[in-house]
Motif scaffolding. Structure first.
Motif, PDB file in Angstrom:
ATOM      1  N   GLU A   4       0.824  -1.210   0.000  1.00 25.87           N
ATOM      2  CA  GLU A   4       0.000   0.000   0.000  1.00 25.87           C
ATOM      3  C   GLU A   4       0.860   1.262   0.000  1.00 25.87           C
ATOM      4  O   GLU A   4       0.508   2.259  -0.600  1.00 25.87           O
ATOM      5  CB  GLU A   4      -0.922   0.025   1.223  1.00 25.87           C
ATOM      6  N   HIS A  58      -4.346  -0.664  -8.209  1.00 30.77           N
ATOM      7  CA  HIS A  58      -5.509  -0.962  -7.366  1.00 30.77           C
ATOM      8  C   HIS A  58      -6.460  -1.778  -8.226  1.00 30.77           C
ATOM      9  O   HIS A  58      -6.890  -1.311  -9.285  1.00 30.77           O
ATOM     10  CB  HIS A  58      -6.205   0.320  -6.911  1.00 30.77           C
ATOM     11  N   LYS A  97      -9.025  -2.739  -0.533  1.00 23.93           N
ATOM     12  CA  LYS A  97      -9.018  -3.320  -1.871  1.00 23.93           C
ATOM     13  C   LYS A  97      -7.711  -4.061  -2.094  1.00 23.93           C
ATOM     14  O   LYS A  97      -6.738  -3.871  -1.362  1.00 23.93           O
ATOM     15  CB  LYS A  97      -9.239  -2.270  -2.951  1.00 23.93           C
ATOM     16  N   VAL A  99      -4.249  -4.741  -3.827  1.00 27.15           N
ATOM     17  CA  VAL A  99      -3.224  -3.842  -4.353  1.00 27.15           C
ATOM     18  C   VAL A  99      -2.069  -4.696  -4.878  1.00 27.15           C
ATOM     19  O   VAL A  99      -1.717  -5.708  -4.277  1.00 27.15           O
ATOM     20  CB  VAL A  99      -2.713  -2.888  -3.247  1.00 27.15           C
TER      21      VAL A  99
END
Length: 163
Positions: A4, A58, A97, A99
């Motif tokens: 992230e 993403h 979500k 990644v």
């Protein structure tokens, strides 16, 4: 969290052939030093433009509980043309979500005509990015920099605030 935050990992995104410029870590290099091994090469690469860049993706319209997760090695496409491979992926709990990180090259570079991968090419809103996961083209959005991460503070009552 490292994916992230777009933090490269040795053996996945970092190798003896990867430069700090290619993994968005130029800010870690002390170019004001008079000399260090590789300084001239890094300066030339910075001036000429990068033909390989680490990009964060993403995964859109992706169900973490039902869809097959990428593990690394999946092909990355931009407007239907192959441009690179996924190196790492994880579910982003702060982003809610999936990644992934991966290196991309301009299709012209892949065909032998060295063409820089610049910010405009990566962030072009009209470009359609996908990752091939087990034969399914999964739509993704491409990012050169990590998104703002939530910060938990006592002022917010222990809740996450995006700063």
């Amino acid at each position: 969290l490292r994916i992230e935050k777009v933090i490269p990992f040795w053996g996945e995104e970092l190798t003896s052939e990867t430069t700090p410029n290619e993994v968005n870590r130029t800010f870690k290099v002390k170019f004001e030093k008079n000399h260090f091994i590789g300084k001239a090469a890094l300066m030339r690469q910075k001036e000429a433009g990068l033909v390989k860049r680490l990009v964060q993706f993403h995964l859109e319209d992706f169900n973490k509980d039902e869809d097959i997760w990428p593990w690394g090695g999946e092909a990355i496409y931009r407007n239907g043309e192959f441009v690179g491979f996924v190196t790492s992926s994880a579910y982003g709990f702060t982003l809610h979500k999936m990644v992934a990180l991966g290196f991309v090259r301009h299709p012209h570079t892949i065909r032998g005509n060295m063409t820089p991968v610049d910010m405009a090419w990566v962030s072009d809103k009209s470009a359609q990015w996908t990752i091939d996961i087990a034969g399914k083209q999964v739509p993704v959005s491409a990012h050169l920099h990590p998104p703002a991460m939530p910060v938990i503070s006592q002022e917010s009552g222990g809740h996450a605030d995006v700063k």
